[in-house]
Design an enzyme around this catalytic site. Structure first.
Site, short mmCIF file in Angstrom:
data_model
loop_
_atom_site.label_atom_id
_atom_site.label_comp_id
_atom_site.label_asym_id
_atom_site.label_seq_id
_atom_site.Cartn_x
_atom_site.Cartn_y
_atom_site.Cartn_z
N HIS A 83 0.82 -1.21 0.00
CA HIS A 83 0.00 0.00 0.00
C HIS A 83 0.86 1.27 0.00
O HIS A 83 0.38 2.34 -0.31
CB HIS A 83 -1.06 -0.02 1.11
CG HIS A 83 -0.59 0.32 2.51
ND1 HIS A 83 -0.29 -0.65 3.45
CD2 HIS A 83 -0.39 1.49 3.11
CE1 HIS A 83 0.08 -0.06 4.57
NE2 HIS A 83 0.02 1.24 4.40
N ASP A 219 1.44 -7.62 2.42
CA ASP A 219 1.45 -6.20 2.08
C ASP A 219 2.89 -5.72 1.87
O ASP A 219 3.44 -5.01 2.69
CB ASP A 219 0.77 -5.43 3.23
CG ASP A 219 0.37 -4.02 2.82
OD1 ASP A 219 0.89 -3.52 1.81
OD2 ASP A 219 -0.46 -3.43 3.54
N SER A 651 4.04 2.25 8.47
CA SER A 651 3.84 1.26 7.42
C SER A 651 5.14 1.05 6.67
O SER A 651 5.78 2.02 6.26
CB SER A 651 2.77 1.72 6.44
OG SER A 651 1.53 1.31 6.89
N1 ARG Z 1 -4.82 0.50 7.67
C1 ARG Z 1 -3.53 0.50 7.06
C2 ARG Z 1 -2.81 1.81 7.31
O1 ARG Z 1 -3.15 2.83 7.33
C3 ARG Z 1 -3.53 0.08 5.62
C4 ARG Z 1 -4.22 0.96 4.63
C5 ARG Z 1 -4.19 0.50 3.21
N2 ARG Z 1 -5.08 -0.64 2.93
C6 ARG Z 1 -6.40 -0.52 2.63
N3 ARG Z 1 -7.11 -1.61 2.44
N4 ARG Z 1 -7.00 0.62 2.52
O2 ARG Z 1 -3.10 2.87 7.33
N1 GLU Z 2 -1.19 1.32 7.57
C1 GLU Z 2 -0.59 2.35 8.38
C2 GLU Z 2 0.37 3.20 7.55
O1 GLU Z 2 0.13 3.41 6.39
C3 GLU Z 2 0.04 1.75 9.59
C4 GLU Z 2 -1.03 1.40 10.51
C5 GLU Z 2 -1.06 2.31 11.70
O2 GLU Z 2 -1.69 3.37 11.63
O3 GLU Z 2 -0.43 1.92 12.68
O4 GLU Z 2 1.32 3.78 8.04
#
Ligand code: ARG
Ligand code: GLU
Length: 716
Positions: A83, A219, A651
């Site tokens: 991502h 991921d 991330s």
């Molecule tokens: N929650 C994770 C991070 O924010 C992954 C976001 C990307 N994946 C998705 N299915 N939107 O921020």
């Molecule tokens: N998916 C998140 C990012 O893009 C990490 C998840 C979190 O917020 O800890 O950094």
């Protein structure tokens, strides 16, 4: 005496728990190393951060706009999340070569694909510059004087150090402006895509599984940094060579057990762990609920249209994911805060803090005042915050409004041009002119969103506080938002494929006409209104709050002596350490700390669209072709959870074992624990990590790009 001890201990235990914290790497030697060793860490602080010798920090980078990546070979190979690489992979894709759908693997250096606009930034050194930044900031200064003195000191010092070091530099405030640190950085601009799995693997589970444990997606994506012959950053050039880093992470294939030491090294974006009880109350009872409610409406409309029509689904996929990501996060955060009585916990803490400092009258007065000020300021700030959220999440949730408003600079530059002045008209026009037909905007979907948002706005925002121009339009249509929306959408040129084509072909000639477009008029009226009324007030209160937070933070650090305080995340390099850990999401349920490919196949069997995988994966599964990437029970693990304190920006961060070897890549948090940005709780806040053995299995067995493993240092 006895009661005092009890109070003191409670304050301590509230103010910090094991595994909590995002620590500054240059202070590990002074603040954390003995605790880390107690928890199993086998290396020295210097191996984490050093400015004289190669250390782990030389292998941790800011990837793109807001992610982390780690170097995993001495040829500049880097690993991050899928991502995080998503927009680069998408930009390199076409209908004929859809790398999102099919994945991509370079089979040799020539096939690595240059990613325009992608940068990778390393930190060369970190210096305490507090005294330089605060030198001429006088005691009697108002908040505004203080702020402007600091900002100009920062600018001057950044400029000076940039010349001195011959590197880029930036300065950030820590502990709410009690300290300032300088970061000397090196940014590489020739970064090439090496490989990414198909979305069905990298994003397996998609929205259904986002923020959720148990998790089964890989991921990850891989890129390579290129440098000039001197191993220095350079613009893209086919003559550039792979970057030779000072350090790269060895990779462990030995796995981990529950309770093992883990460390996350990366660039967490923002946390607010030292808010007052009033702030948490506002967040939990007003800000999060408003944002969640507004996004829920918007998402429901998008989802309905996306389900009906594949073109719309593709148009809105990215937007939907972006809106849904924080919708889900705020929802989890708000529920987590409520469930754990966060507001009361903060109140109790404040009370105990006050009684602890009350033995000294001056302090008693100071902090009593401070807490009263917090209460008063948040009372006044709350209605403004609501206004602001309705501006950004409701009115600017309408794409047409945002789209039309982006033309403001175009009209400004055009006027200059027509007056014969120097101008940037062509550039601005090119920047904002949408590619037609619209790639990610569907007029009919947005029309529904507009009606819904205007309904919410007029229902929840008091008449006296509404945008006067919008209100006058509503009056013309007797408050009928549908009729008003139809008027706007049927008559605007900005949001209609056919009309826009005509409009953009003779934009200069007829600009005067287009400036009276109904959507443009409304959009600019809305933005101007907020810029004139709400935003200056928001800025004023935020400065007041910043000042109170600064004093509160100072007070906490000075008066709770035995506790080590970490600064809130601010997008700078941090170390979080904890362990591999499971958790109980709710009564009667125990979660395991890892998942395996068996679970992926089970999810796939449900037939749910988000769990689709390509037949190749299922074939490899049937053959049990897992190579030496399995755990000691022969299972191919995918992800695991840890108690490391992480947030957005982490991330792609390397997750490291006690010996400093890479065991995984951080990519998410558990939904129940998203409140950790406000109040970390070691018993259920978890980070979610992709097991590096699964990454290597995908590269080797699924993608057939096993040649890449030859340049890695694998610990078998
Ligand atoms: N929650 C994770 C991070 O924010 C992954 C976001 C990307 N994946 C998705 N299915 N939107 O921020
Ligand atoms: N998916 C998140 C990012 O893009 C990490 C998840 C979190 O917020 O800890 O950094």
């Amino acid at each position: 005496m006895k009661s005092k001890i009890i109070i003191f201990l409670t304050v301590l235990s509230l103010a910090g728990k094991a595994d909590e914290g995002m620590w500054m790497p240059q202070l590990i030697a002074a603040m954390n190393i003995s605790d880390m060793k107690k928890n199993g860490f086998k290396l020295s602080a210097e191996q984490i951060y050093s400015i004289n010798k190669a250390s782990m920090k030389d292998a941790v980078a800011i990837f793109g706009g807001g992610c982390t990546a780690e170097v995993i070979s001495d040829k500049g190979l880097i690993l991050t999340n899928h991502h995080c690489g998503f927009s680069s992979i998408a930009a390199l894709s076409s209908v004929a070569n859809d790398y999102l759908k099919n994945g991509y693997w370079a089979m040799n250096a020539k096939e690595e694909l240059y990613s325009k606009d992608l940068t990778v930034t390393f930190i060369k050194r970190i210096e305490d510059v507090t005294s330089k930044i605060l030198q001429n900031v006088k005691v009697g200064f108002s908040e505004i004087q203080r702020d402007s003195a600091i900002q100009s000191n920062i600018k001057l010092l950044e400029k000076k150090t940039k010349e001195e070091y011959k590197y880029d530099t930036f300065i950030r405030g820590f502990y709410y402006g009690n300290e300032y640190y300088l970061f000397v950085t090196e940014t590489f601009r020739d970064v090439r895509l090496v490989g990414a799995p198909p979305e069905s693997i990298g994003k397996f589970g998609d929205e259904t599984d986002n923020w959720v444990w148990p998790r089964h997606n890989a991921d990850f994506s891989m890129f390579r940094i290129y440098a000039n012959k001197e191993n220095k950053p350079a613009e893209y050039n086919s003559e550039n060579i792979p970057y030779k880093p000072a350090y790269s992470f060895p990779i462990s294939l030995k796995g981990y057990e529950k309770g093992d030491f883990t460390m996350v090294y990366g660039f967490p974006g923002r946390t607010q762990e030292y808010l007052s009880s009033n702030a948490v109350e506002l967040l939990q009872n007003q800000q999060d609920p408003i944002r969640v409610e507004l996004r829920e409406k918007r998402l429901a409309i998008m989802a309905t249209d996306m389900k009906k029509n594949d073109t719309i689904r593709l148009m809105y996929a990215n937007k939907y994911a972006g809106v849904a990501n924080y919708y889900k996060k705020w929802n989890g955060e708000m529920q987590g805060l409520k469930k754990s009585n966060a507001v009361q916990t903060k109140k109790d803490f404040e009370k105990k803090f006050l009684s602890q400092v009350s033995s000294e009258p001056a302090k008693k007065e100071k902090f009593t005042n401070l807490f009263n000020q917090f209460t008063k300021t948040y009372e006044e700030y709350a209605p403004l915050s609501k206004q602001y959220d309705y501006f950004t999440e409701c009115l600017l949730g309408i794409d047409a409004i945002r789209l039309a408003n982006s033309f403001v600079p175009v009209f400004t530059e055009l006027k200059k041009k027509q007056e014969g002045k120097e101008n940037k008209f062509e550039a601005k026009f090119k920047e904002v002119k949408p590619i037609l037909p619209f790639k990610n905007f569907n007029k009919e979907t947005d029309r529904k969103i507009c009606v819904a948002m205007l309904d919410m706005f007029s229902k929840n925002i008091d008449k006296s506080l509404r945008v006067p121009y919008l209100d006058s339009l509503l009056t013309v249509y007797n408050g009928n938002t549908k009729a008003l929306t139809d008027f706007l959408y049927n008559n605007s040129g900005f949001i209609d494929n056919k009309k826009a084509e005509l409009m953009f072909s003779d934009f200069e000639k007829n600009a005067q006409l287009y400036e009276r477009d109904p959507v443009y008029l409304l959009a600019t009226a809305i933005v101007k209104h907020y810029q004139k009324t709400v935003i200056p007030q928001i800025n004023y209160y935020e400065l007041q709050i910043a000042e109170l937070q600064k004093e509160y933070m100072k007070g906490l650090r000075e008066n709770i002596k035995d506790k080590k305080f970490y600064p809130d995340a601010n997008g700078t390099l941090r170390v979080a350490y904890g362990k591999v850990a499971d958790y109980k999401p709710r009564d009667g349920v125990d979660y395991l700390h890892f998942t395996t490919i068996d679970g992926l196949v089970d999810k796939n069997k449900t037939g749910i669209e988000d769990y689709y995988v390509k037949p190749r994966l299922l074939e490899l599964y049937e053959k049990k072709d897992f190579g030496n990437y399995v755990d000691k029970n022969g299972k191919l693990r995918i992800a695991f959870t840890g108690s490391n304190h992480t947030t957005g920006g982490n991330s792609g961060s390397p997750v490291i074992n006690a010996k400093g070897q890479l065991i995984g890549t951080n990519f998410d948090r558990n939904w129940e624990g998203t409140m950790s940005d406000i109040m970390y709780n070691g018993s259920f806040c978890r980070n979610i990590v992709l097991d590096v053995r699964f990454t290597l299995w995908v590269v080797d067995k699924y993608a057939g790009a096993g040649y890449l493993l030859n340049e890695m240092k694998l610990i078998k």
